[in-house]
Design an enzyme around this catalytic site. Structure first.
Site, mmCIF file in Angstrom:
data_model
loop_
_atom_site.group_PDB
_atom_site.id
_atom_site.type_symbol
_atom_site.label_atom_id
_atom_site.label_comp_id
_atom_site.label_asym_id
_atom_site.label_seq_id
_atom_site.Cartn_x
_atom_site.Cartn_y
_atom_site.Cartn_z
ATOM 1 N N HIS A 1 9.450 -39.092 -4.599
ATOM 2 C CA HIS A 1 10.322 -40.174 -4.121
ATOM 3 C C HIS A 1 10.182 -41.427 -4.969
ATOM 4 O O HIS A 1 11.084 -42.254 -5.006
ATOM 5 C CB HIS A 1 10.073 -40.434 -2.639
ATOM 6 C CG HIS A 1 10.608 -39.315 -1.804
ATOM 7 N ND1 HIS A 1 9.807 -38.299 -1.346
ATOM 8 C CD2 HIS A 1 11.861 -39.020 -1.436
ATOM 9 C CE1 HIS A 1 10.556 -37.437 -0.702
ATOM 10 N NE2 HIS A 1 11.806 -37.841 -0.737
ATOM 11 N N GLU B 1 16.501 -27.521 3.740
ATOM 12 C CA GLU B 1 15.455 -27.800 2.752
ATOM 13 C C GLU B 1 14.143 -27.081 3.078
ATOM 14 O O GLU B 1 13.154 -27.242 2.385
ATOM 15 C CB GLU B 1 15.237 -29.311 2.598
ATOM 16 C CG GLU B 1 15.046 -30.079 3.876
ATOM 17 C CD GLU B 1 14.984 -31.597 3.653
ATOM 18 O OE1 GLU B 1 14.869 -32.050 2.508
ATOM 19 O OE2 GLU B 1 15.035 -32.323 4.663
ATOM 20 N N ASP C 1 13.048 -30.481 -1.669
ATOM 21 C CA ASP C 1 12.067 -29.872 -0.766
ATOM 22 C C ASP C 1 12.206 -28.355 -0.738
ATOM 23 O O ASP C 1 11.212 -27.643 -0.607
ATOM 24 C CB ASP C 1 12.221 -30.453 0.647
ATOM 25 C CG ASP C 1 11.545 -31.810 0.749
ATOM 26 O OD1 ASP C 1 10.429 -31.955 0.222
ATOM 27 O OD2 ASP C 1 12.135 -32.733 1.334
ATOM 28 N N CYS D 1 22.525 -32.236 -2.154
ATOM 29 C CA CYS D 1 22.188 -33.654 -2.341
ATOM 30 C C CYS D 1 20.786 -33.832 -2.919
ATOM 31 O O CYS D 1 20.306 -34.951 -3.037
ATOM 32 C CB CYS D 1 22.334 -34.428 -1.032
ATOM 33 S SG CYS D 1 21.209 -33.883 0.243
HETATM 34 C C1 PEP Z 1 15.711 -32.998 -0.812
HETATM 35 O O1 PEP Z 1 14.635 -32.639 -0.317
HETATM 36 O O2 PEP Z 1 16.305 -32.372 -1.716
HETATM 37 C C2 PEP Z 1 16.341 -34.253 -0.355
HETATM 38 C C3 PEP Z 1 17.540 -34.609 -0.757
HETATM 39 O O3 PEP Z 1 15.621 -35.029 0.490
HETATM 40 P P1 PEP Z 1 14.404 -35.975 -0.004
HETATM 41 O O4 PEP Z 1 14.408 -35.980 -1.513
HETATM 42 O O5 PEP Z 1 14.654 -37.320 0.553
HETATM 43 O O6 PEP Z 1 13.207 -35.312 0.580
HETATM 44 MG MG MG Z 2 13.970 -33.569 1.486
#
Ligand code: PEP
Ligand code: MG
Length: 590
Positions: A204, A445, A469, A516
């Site tokens: 993140h 995910e 994820d 996404c």
């Molecule tokens: C993902 O896991 O691909 C996602 C979009 O959520 P995050 O990156 O916020 O965990």
């Molecule tokens: Mg995620």
């Protein structure tokens, strides 16, 4: 493993992970995680009273913490309780009207310095005085006084000071590690680039850096070795290189490269108003991921059709209390209004894991623990204000509500029940809300969710595939651990089969499905995702231009044929080669 210290002033080239594109040439600012930072600055006489109140607040907060410790200490076995009690009582005395407190206040008034500097100077003077007397009892008192000083500094840091507020323009932040919350505090007007020793491409921290548009390289081993701060540094976020003390010729080569990058970026920006249509006429919906509300203007100017993923964690970052419903509503409504009728997909809180670790007890393995929707369902005081704020924000424009880390049908139905109940209550009170109720979708995910996508599709209004994820959990590779970064591979056939399975389940159930995760923003993979049936991609705005360029250059029919042959493969290297040859053929034709 550490090697010998590098020679000062010599050009040093370090390799890492290309986490956020772009080239930065800046002045190194060394930042160490967990270090107590003490900002020092002078204050005008008009701010003396405010500074005194800030110090008094910090002293009473530190006092409350020591009081709590004192209560806990009473439960210890009696000898330990007595010893700890004695020590903590002494700390309490120091925090209430002692020579230390009076001395700090006098310095703020007379020397006109900030409270942190006043604490440091006062503690320094007392400790020096005690050290001058050769006495072991007094030496121990000096350690106690320093401990009280650290408590005061920590309380002051919490109350007002932000770690990167004092940065100069043209800084490059070089850190051992940086949390996503700290990264969110970087001001792109001051910070040109970021490099860290820890972290993976899909961490993140990397995602936050991309959203801020700060060129970044993560996972750079030995980055801080011998680094003092103040050196010139080049951060090449496209290549994954950090060059400390670059030579004159390296600098001029990079300045030319930077100018070329900016030219290409401007060309891509020229695509913003053009539709994302393949050569054979299929329109693809390109949406933006948002980490921070300040990004909305960039999202609109990049030509996104809407927000495909609004990570609501920003509402909870860098604070010690929870945002109330009204505060959440104001922030969300602001984004919905600013998007001027384009849909906004608001994801409920995805706390836990490395993103926002502290909202509940950390658990043995946070990534597998009480994360995301599990945490929200356990704590209605988190979920309900957030759903209420979303429904109210939905009165100002189209929204969708997205649930992170869903694993079972029961989780979806529980949230839907809560949403319906809250909507009824708000309607009774005549509070304007989204009407009809917004679509309620889920992130795919978790591998278990992907494999049971048919069942989930019967209860969810849309799917958003979170490949970050999904890859992590399918391959058992921590997305933010640089040590296994080379093994993190969304092109592993297992991950691709999950994406294909979930996409087909959504298409059969006739519900929208998007990707996404970070794969969506990789133009190299656009053909593959479209070939698998995806027609909506949501990504960091910085990637929109390149992805659109790829879509406009390709034939969907060719992408579908290539995806079919890719899905027959079991070897990631072969899959990679098939993707690259498809892209090369597309480029040759356009
Ligand atoms: C993902 O896991 O691909 C996602 C979009 O959520 P995050 O990156 O916020 O965990
Ligand atoms: Mg995620």
């Amino acid at each position: 493993m550490k090697t010998s210290q590098p020679a000062a002033g010599k050009e040093r080239i370090l390799e890492g992970l290309a986490a956020a594109p772009g080239i930065a040439v800046g002045i190194a600012h060394r930042h160490e995680h967990g270090q107590v930072h003490v900002p020092e600055y002078r204050i005008p006489s008009s701010r003396i009273d405010d500074e005194l109140s800030r110090f008094q607040l910090a002293a009473s907060q530190a006092g409350r913490q020591v009081d709590d410790l004192l209560h806990k200490a009473k439960k210890l076995p009696s000898a330990a309780a007595e010893e700890m009690g004695y020590l903590l009582e002494a700390y309490l005395q120091m925090l209430k009207g002692s020579r230390l407190v009076r001395g700090v206040e006098a310095r703020i008034k007379q020397e006109r310095i900030n409270a942190e500097s006043a604490v440091m100077r006062e503690i320094g003077e007392i400790v020096e005085g005690l050290a001058a007397v050769d006495d072991s009892y007094l030496a121990a008192r000096a350690a106690d006084i320093s401990e009280v000083g650290s408590r005061l500094i920590r309380a002051l840091n919490k109350s007002a000071w932000r770690p990167f507020e004092q940065l100069n323009k043209n800084s490059a932040v070089l850190a051992d590690e940086l949390s996503p919350a700290d990264t969110a505090l970087l001001d792109p007007k001051l910070v040109l680039g970021l490099a860290t020793e820890a972290g993976g491409m899909e961490s993140h921290t990397a995602i936050m850096a991309r959203s801020l548009g700060i060129p970044s390289v993560l996972g750079v081993s030995g980055l801080l070795d011998g680094l003092r701060g103040g050196e010139t540094v080049i951060i090449d976020g496209g290549l994954g290189q950090v060059i400390i003390n670059p030579s004159a010729s390296t600098l001029s080569a990079y300045r030319a490269l930077r100018a070329q990058h900016l030219r290409i970026r401007r060309q891509l920006e020229g695509l913003a108003s053009l539709p994302a249509v393949t050569r054979d006429g299929e329109t693809i919906s390109l949406m933006a991921n948002i980490e921070l509300p300040g990004e909305v203007d960039g999202v609109l100017s990049a030509g996104a059709m809407g927000v495909g993923l609004l990570r609501s964690e920003f509402l909870f970052m860098n604070r010690s209390d929870l945002p109330n419903e009204e505060e959440q509503y104001q922030a969300l409504a602001g984004i919905v209004k600013a998007m001027k009728g384009r849909p906004v997909t608001i994801r409920t809180l995805d706390a836990g894991s490395e993103k926002l670790p502290d909202l509940d007890s950390p658990g043995l393995n946070p990534a597998l623990g009480l994360r995301a929707i599990r945490l929200s369902l356990k704590h209605p005081e988190l979920l309900e204000p957030q759903l209420t704020a979303c429904l109210r924000a939905g009165a100002h424009g189209p929204i969708r509500i997205l649930l992170p880390m869903v694993m079972t049908v029961g989780e979806v139905t529980s949230v839907r029940e809560a949403m319906t109940r809250i909507a009824k209550k708000l309607k009774r009170k005549r509070v304007p809300i989204a009407d009809p109720l917004p679509p309620l979708g889920i992130m795919i995910e978790i591998p278990g969710a992907a494999i049971t996508a048919d069942a989930l599709a019967a209860h969810a209004d849309f799917f958003a595939i979170g490949t970050n994820d999904l890859t992590m959990y399918t391959l058992a590779i921590d997305r933010s651990d640089e040590q296994v970064a080379s093994l993190y591979n969304p092109l592993h056939p297992a991950v691709l089969r999950m994406i294909q399975f979930a996409t087909e389940a959504a298409l059969r159930a006739r519900i929208p499905v998007s990707v996404c995760g970070e794969m969506a923003g990789e133009a190299r993979l656009t053909g593959l995702l479209l070939g698998l049936g995806i027609r909506e991609l949501s990504m960091a705005p910085i990637h929109l231009g390149r992805v659109k360029q790829r879509i406009r250059a390709m034939n969907l029919s060719g992408a579908i044929r290539r995806a079919r042959s890719i899905m027959d493969q079991v070897d990631s290297a072969r899959i990679s080669a098939l993707i690259d040859s498809f892209n090369d053929e597309t480029d040759a034709k356009s």
